[in-house]
Write an enzyme that holds these catalytic residues in place. Structure first.
Site, PDB file in Angstrom:
ATOM      1  N   GLU A 139       0.845  -1.201   0.000  1.00  0.00           N
ATOM      2  CA  GLU A 139       0.000   0.000   0.000  1.00  0.00           C
ATOM      3  C   GLU A 139       0.879   1.249   0.000  1.00  0.00           C
ATOM      4  OE1 GLU A 139      -3.402  -0.279   2.728  1.00  0.00           O
ATOM      5  OE2 GLU A 139      -3.089   1.816   3.237  1.00  0.00           O
ATOM      6  N   ASP A 144       0.265   5.347   0.625  1.00  0.00           N
ATOM      7  CA  ASP A 144      -0.814   6.190   1.163  1.00  0.00           C
ATOM      8  C   ASP A 144      -0.558   7.678   1.180  1.00  0.00           C
ATOM      9  OD1 ASP A 144      -2.427   4.117   2.120  1.00  0.00           O
ATOM     10  OD2 ASP A 144      -1.228   3.940   3.934  1.00  0.00           O
ATOM     11  N   GLU A 178      -2.923  10.400   3.248  1.00  0.00           N
ATOM     12  CA  GLU A 178      -4.122  10.602   4.068  1.00  0.00           C
ATOM     13  C   GLU A 178      -4.095  12.032   4.579  1.00  0.00           C
ATOM     14  OE1 GLU A 178      -4.388   7.702   7.199  1.00  0.00           O
ATOM     15  OE2 GLU A 178      -4.687   6.062   5.790  1.00  0.00           O
ATOM     16  N   THR A 236       1.738  10.259   5.136  1.00  0.00           N
ATOM     17  CA  THR A 236       2.174   9.361   4.056  1.00  0.00           C
ATOM     18  C   THR A 236       2.722   8.080   4.675  1.00  0.00           C
ATOM     19  OG1 THR A 236       4.440  10.266   3.991  1.00  0.00           O
ATOM     20  CG2 THR A 236       2.822  11.298   2.540  1.00  0.00           C
ATOM     21  N   ASN A 237       2.545   6.976   3.945  1.00  0.00           N
ATOM     22  CA  ASN A 237       3.071   5.712   4.462  1.00  0.00           C
ATOM     23  C   ASN A 237       3.281   4.754   3.298  1.00  0.00           C
ATOM     24  OD1 ASN A 237       3.941   3.844   6.346  1.00  0.00           O
ATOM     25  ND2 ASN A 237       1.951   3.583   7.351  1.00  0.00           N
ATOM     26  N   ARG A 239       6.064   3.181   8.273  1.00  0.00           N
ATOM     27  CA  ARG A 239       7.015   4.084   7.626  1.00  0.00           C
ATOM     28  C   ARG A 239       6.353   5.440   7.391  1.00  0.00           C
ATOM     29  NH1 ARG A 239       9.103  -0.974   6.305  1.00  0.00           N
ATOM     30  NH2 ARG A 239      11.343  -0.873   6.699  1.00  0.00           N
ATOM     31  N   GLY A 255      -4.561  13.805  18.010  1.00  0.00           N
ATOM     32  CA  GLY A 255      -4.508  12.513  18.684  1.00  0.00           C
ATOM     33  C   GLY A 255      -5.854  12.009  19.173  1.00  0.00           C
TER      34      GLY A 255
HETATM   35  C1  LIG Z   1      -4.340  20.571  14.133  1.00  0.00           C
HETATM   36  O1  LIG Z   1      -3.909  21.778  14.708  1.00  0.00           O
HETATM   37  C2  LIG Z   1      -3.103  21.621  15.852  1.00  0.00           C
HETATM   38  C3  LIG Z   1      -2.814  23.021  16.391  1.00  0.00           C
HETATM   39  O2  LIG Z   1      -2.178  23.821  15.416  1.00  0.00           O
HETATM   40  C4  LIG Z   1      -1.850  20.846  15.509  1.00  0.00           C
HETATM   41  O3  LIG Z   1      -1.104  20.596  16.663  1.00  0.00           O
HETATM   42  C5  LIG Z   1      -2.224  19.505  14.848  1.00  0.00           C
HETATM   43  O4  LIG Z   1      -1.061  18.841  14.410  1.00  0.00           O
HETATM   44  C6  LIG Z   1      -3.126  19.776  13.658  1.00  0.00           C
HETATM   45  N1  LIG Z   1      -3.474  18.589  12.902  1.00  0.00           N
HETATM   46  C7  LIG Z   1      -4.104  17.530  13.381  1.00  0.00           C
HETATM   47  C8  LIG Z   1      -4.473  16.495  12.388  1.00  0.00           C
HETATM   48  O5  LIG Z   1      -4.397  17.350  14.553  1.00  0.00           O
END
Ligand SMILES: *[C@@H]1O[C@H](CO)[C@@H](O)[C@H](O)[C@H]1NC(C)=O
Length: 276
Positions: free
Chosen positions: A88, A90, A92, A106-107, A116, A186
């Site tokens: 695959e 990627d 995303e 990317t992976n 990766r 997260g």
């Molecule tokens: C969303 O914004 C925060 C604050 O700028 C950032 O830390 C984070 O990496 C960004 N992207 C995602 C997918 O959380």
């Protein structure tokens, strides 16, 4: 390396070359197949895939990402082979709350193993216009590019044991789905369903590739340039001026690199990480 089947190149028509795979009524085709939209609501996301498989090629996709508050959503464009032990490649796009940047993930998976990942922020707003995201996949390397300029290369180091997708034909896939358990900050920021439906637009594509024919599984590649098709992608590697751009992007916009994640690889980084 032996080549398989004729080269194909065309300015794409979604109707002709793809079909929806899930969330069928959330896959919209417009302008006689020149524009495709994917929608995500509380009940379902949606996705589409190419009708054909390809063994190597250059795949360009024009995408305009979900605007405004896209937190919790993931839009994808990737290549994948069949089966459990699959390959695959990627792209995303992890959404974010209004005004905060998307993360481009990317992976590369080979023989079922990924790990990766490299992630980037962008130097433009990917929700206001279409931008071209490309995967170039040939026996030498995989190149991830945005608007024609590379952001990542993954070299074939099969000779020193680094898994590389080399033999399994892949389909092209794209999807829009809810991943608010991990996608944004997260997983701390959830999808705001009051803002649904979320829409990502695919505004065209170009495939210059070797198409796989199941029936012949032939190992001959027919070099056909009769339609003015270009096959530079077959040997394409990042050249020195592109390398400068790529290094700049990696220095300023990379937000995650598996090659520097010592916590994750306490016994030592993957072997390719110590090679340039
Ligand atoms: C969303 O914004 C925060 C604050 O700028 C950032 O830390 C984070 O990496 C960004 N992207 C995602 C997918 O959380």
């Amino acid at each position: 390396m032996l080549w398989v089947l004729p080269l194909v190149a065309y300015a794409g028509n979604f109707k002709k070359n793809f079909h929806s795979t899930w969330g069928h009524d959330r896959v919209g085709m417009f302008d006689d197949g020149k524009l495709l939209t994917l929608t995500l609501d509380k009940y379902s996301g949606s996705g589409f895939e190419s009708k054909s498989r390809y063994l190597f090629g250059k795949f360009d996709m024009k995408i305009k990402l979900v605007p405004r508050n896209s937190a919790g959503t993931v839009t994808t464009f990737f290549l994948a082979s069949n089966g459990a032990v699959h390959d695959e490649i990627d792209f995303e796009f992890l959404g974010n709350v209004t005004g905060e940047p998307y993360t481009i993930h990317t992976n590369v998976f080979s023989q079922g193993k990924g790990n990766r990942e490299q992630q980037f922020k962008l130097w433009f707003d990917p929700t206001t216009d279409f931008h071209t995201y490309s995967i170039t996949w040939n026996p030498h390397n995989i190149i991830f590019s945005i608007d024609g300029l590379p952001i990542r290369e993954f070299k074939n180091r099969g000779s020193i044991g680094v898994p590389y997708p080399i033999s399994k034909p892949m389909k092209i896939y794209a999807s829009l789905w809810n991943a608010d358990d991990w996608a944004t900050m997260g997983g701390r920021v959830k999808t705001n369903w009051k803002e649904a439906p979320f829409v990502a637009s695919y505004g065209g594509f170009r495939i210059t590739a070797c198409k796989w024919a199941r029936s012949t599984k032939s190992t001959n590649c027919i070099e056909s340039n009769t339609n003015g098709e270009k096959d530079e992608w077959k040997n394409q590697q990042v050249n020195s001026s592109e390398k400068k751009w790529m290094k700049m992007v990696q220095r300023h916009y990379m937000v995650y690199n598996y090659c520097t994640d010592l916590n994750r690889f306490p016994k030592g980084l993957p072997v390719e990480c110590n090679l340039s």
